[in-house]
Enzyme design. Structure first.
Site, PDB file in Angstrom:
ATOM      1  CB  SER A 129      -4.657  -5.219   9.686  1.00 34.40           C
ATOM      2  OG  SER A 129      -4.034  -4.037  10.124  1.00 34.40           O
TER       3      SER A 129
ATOM      4  CG  ASP B  20      -2.588   4.399  13.257  1.00 34.52           C
ATOM      5  OD1 ASP B  20      -2.434   4.814  14.417  1.00 34.52           O
ATOM      6  OD2 ASP B  20      -2.404   3.220  12.924  1.00 34.52           O
TER       7      ASP B  20
ATOM      8  CG  ASP C  76      -1.978  -1.144   1.025  1.00 35.16           C
ATOM      9  OD1 ASP C  76      -3.013  -0.929   0.384  1.00 35.16           O
ATOM     10  OD2 ASP C  76      -1.691  -2.254   1.506  1.00 35.16           O
TER      11      ASP C  76
ATOM     12  NE  ARG D  35       0.492   4.551  13.828  1.00 34.96           N
ATOM     13  CZ  ARG D  35       1.189   3.535  13.363  1.00 34.96           C
ATOM     14  NH1 ARG D  35       2.492   3.664  13.162  1.00 34.96           N
ATOM     15  NH2 ARG D  35       0.619   2.392  13.088  1.00 34.96           N
TER      16      ARG D  35
HETATM   17  N1  ARG Z   1      -6.463   0.141  17.559  1.00 36.37           N
HETATM   18  C1  ARG Z   1      -5.094   0.507  17.785  1.00 36.37           C
HETATM   19  C2  ARG Z   1      -4.941   1.991  17.825  1.00 36.37           C
HETATM   20  O1  ARG Z   1      -5.792   2.686  17.322  1.00 36.37           O
HETATM   21  C3  ARG Z   1      -4.148  -0.138  16.806  1.00 36.37           C
HETATM   22  C4  ARG Z   1      -4.306   0.288  15.389  1.00 36.37           C
HETATM   23  C5  ARG Z   1      -3.409  -0.412  14.408  1.00 36.37           C
HETATM   24  N2  ARG Z   1      -3.724  -1.790  14.354  1.00 36.37           N
HETATM   25  C6  ARG Z   1      -3.529  -2.619  13.341  1.00 36.37           C
HETATM   26  N3  ARG Z   1      -3.825  -3.836  13.520  1.00 36.37           N
HETATM   27  N4  ARG Z   1      -3.088  -2.243  12.196  1.00 36.37           N
HETATM   28  O2  ARG Z   1      -3.980   2.508  18.332  1.00 36.37           O
END
Ligand code: ARG
Length: 400
Positions: free
Chosen positions: A177, A126, A16, A97
């Site tokens: 994921s 994110d 991606d 992040r």
């Molecule tokens: N829910 C978590 C957060 O918002 C993790 C997000 C990323 N998770 C993932 N499986 N790609 O911080």
């Protein structure tokens, strides 16, 4: 005129984000794409990623080793704040992040880019964390999020990439994921989308199944100085080593898993599995040491601050005035939070079995039921008379 001239793209090496490179250039008229991969201990080699970015059309591909900063400047303050979103998730993904955003902004400024970009979709937290953090750090930079707009399915994305020489993934892609860094792994999607379905053992990588954990407990001693973990079993360690060793140790006993349905900022409930062995135990131990070293009122008041703090971090407001003010409060409270916490690890449980501190407020002469007792028992009577007075008056009036 394209949407931007020169863009710094947050790059992970996956299909991606690779597709973002030609997409930005071909569809959005960007002249130059610089990629930036942040090493936060995802456990993959970033060398090949660099080449991949260049093969996909990046003019420069940067790799930033941000592991030490990640622990020191993001994880440790969160531990001091006992940050658990919805009382459970230790924010292992969320904390990464704002750091990545900072690296992106610094690179954009250094290379004279007018925009930064990321590959987040429109459904997650994110994207919010990136967009808001970037705006806070440099409001003049544009933020481009191609995957939020392109509307391509996974198959279409792969096919689009192939036109530009981006190879389709070789192994059958996993249904999950997964986001991973030094602090933990976040796993969602695939069979986990049904909140009733038990996760398969195969999804875990940092924590052992209970069946495979040692049959004897292990004891560890975590030393803190002003709320910062500094030693393990009496040995002073650099932040990175401390977290690394603790992850191993704790994960080996099957400690550190969370299975929860959480509320995303964008209004969606999502089922997420986390592994964060060291981080969870550090928060648990830190909170325990606070029980020994903070006054009751500070300790109780801090609970509310912690709740707000966790929400701010989850909701992308790491760089915000309220977060800054809460940081100041938390820092002030940590002055006396030094000492050692003893943790027993056994069959999926981390149990605090001891704590000691030179700045302890625990007073044996007051607490004891033995002969050394210094507490003035008679004083309790007058105290209770005053304390209970409003209730007594209320009761009398009620009876008329
Ligand atoms: N829910 C978590 C957060 O918002 C993790 C997000 C990323 N998770 C993932 N499986 N790609 O911080």
């Amino acid at each position: 005129m394209g949407r931007a001239e020169k863009v710094v793209l947050a790059y992970s090496g996956g299909v991606d984000t690779s597709v973002c490179i030609p997409y930005l250039k071909e569809e959005w008229g960007v002249k130059e794409v610089i990629t930036l991969a942040a090493d936060l201990g995802q456990g993959e080699e970033l060398g090949p990623i660099q080449k991949k970015a260049e093969d996909s059309g990046a003019s420069i591909s940067l790799v930033a080793d941000a592991k030490a900063d990640f622990i020191k400047d993001y994880a440790f303050p969160a531990i001091q704040a006992n940050a658990l979103y919805e009382n459970r998730y230790p924010l292992s993904t969320a904390l990464a992040r704002p750091l990545i955003a900072k690296l992106l902004v610094e690179a954009a400024e250094k290379y004279g880019a007018d925009a930064v970009a990321h590959g987040c979709t429109g459904k997650g937290n994110d994207q919010v964390r990136f967009d808001v953090s970037i705006a806070a750090l440099n409001p003049n930079l544009k933020v481009l999020a191609p995957a939020r707009e392109w509307g391509m399915s996974r198959e279409q994305t792969i096919a689009y990439g192939e036109q530009f020489g981006i190879p389709a993934p070789v192994k059958k892609s996993s249904p999950y994921s997964i986001d991973r860094n030094l602090l933990g792994r976040s796993i969602e999607a695939g069979p986990l989308e049904d909140p009733w379905t038990e996760p398969l053992e195969e999804i875990y990588a940092m924590t052992k199944a209970i069946a495979d954990t040692p049959n004897e407990p292990d004891y560890i001693e975590i030393g803190f100085e002003r709320g910062i973990p500094v030693s393990l079993n009496g040995q002073f360690l650099a932040p990175l080593d401390l977290v690394g060793q603790l992850n191993e140790h704790v994960g080996n006993h099957g400690v550190g898993r969370i299975d929860m349905v959480e509320n995303r900022l964008v209004g969606i409930k999502s089922r997420e599995i986390y592994e964060a062995p060291a981080l969870l135990v550090l928060i648990q131990a830190h909170r325990d040491l606070e029980s020994l070293t903070l006054t009751a009122d500070v300790s109780h008041y801090k609970r509310g601050i912690e709740e707000t703090y966790s929400q701010l971090v989850y909701n992308g407001l790491w760089y915000s005035p309220l977060k800054g003010a809460l940081d100041a409060f938390v820092q002030q409270t940590q002055e006396r939070v030094s000492g050692t916490v003893r943790v027993k690890l056994f069959k999926g449980n981390a149990t605090i079995v001891g704590r000691k501190s030179e700045t302890s407020l625990y007073t044996p002469d007051l607490a004891t039921y033995g002969a050394e007792d210094q507490f003035d028992h008679k004083a309790a009577e007058g105290f209770i008379y005053v304390w209970g007075l409003p209730t007594r008056v209320w009761s009398e009036k009620m009876r008329g």
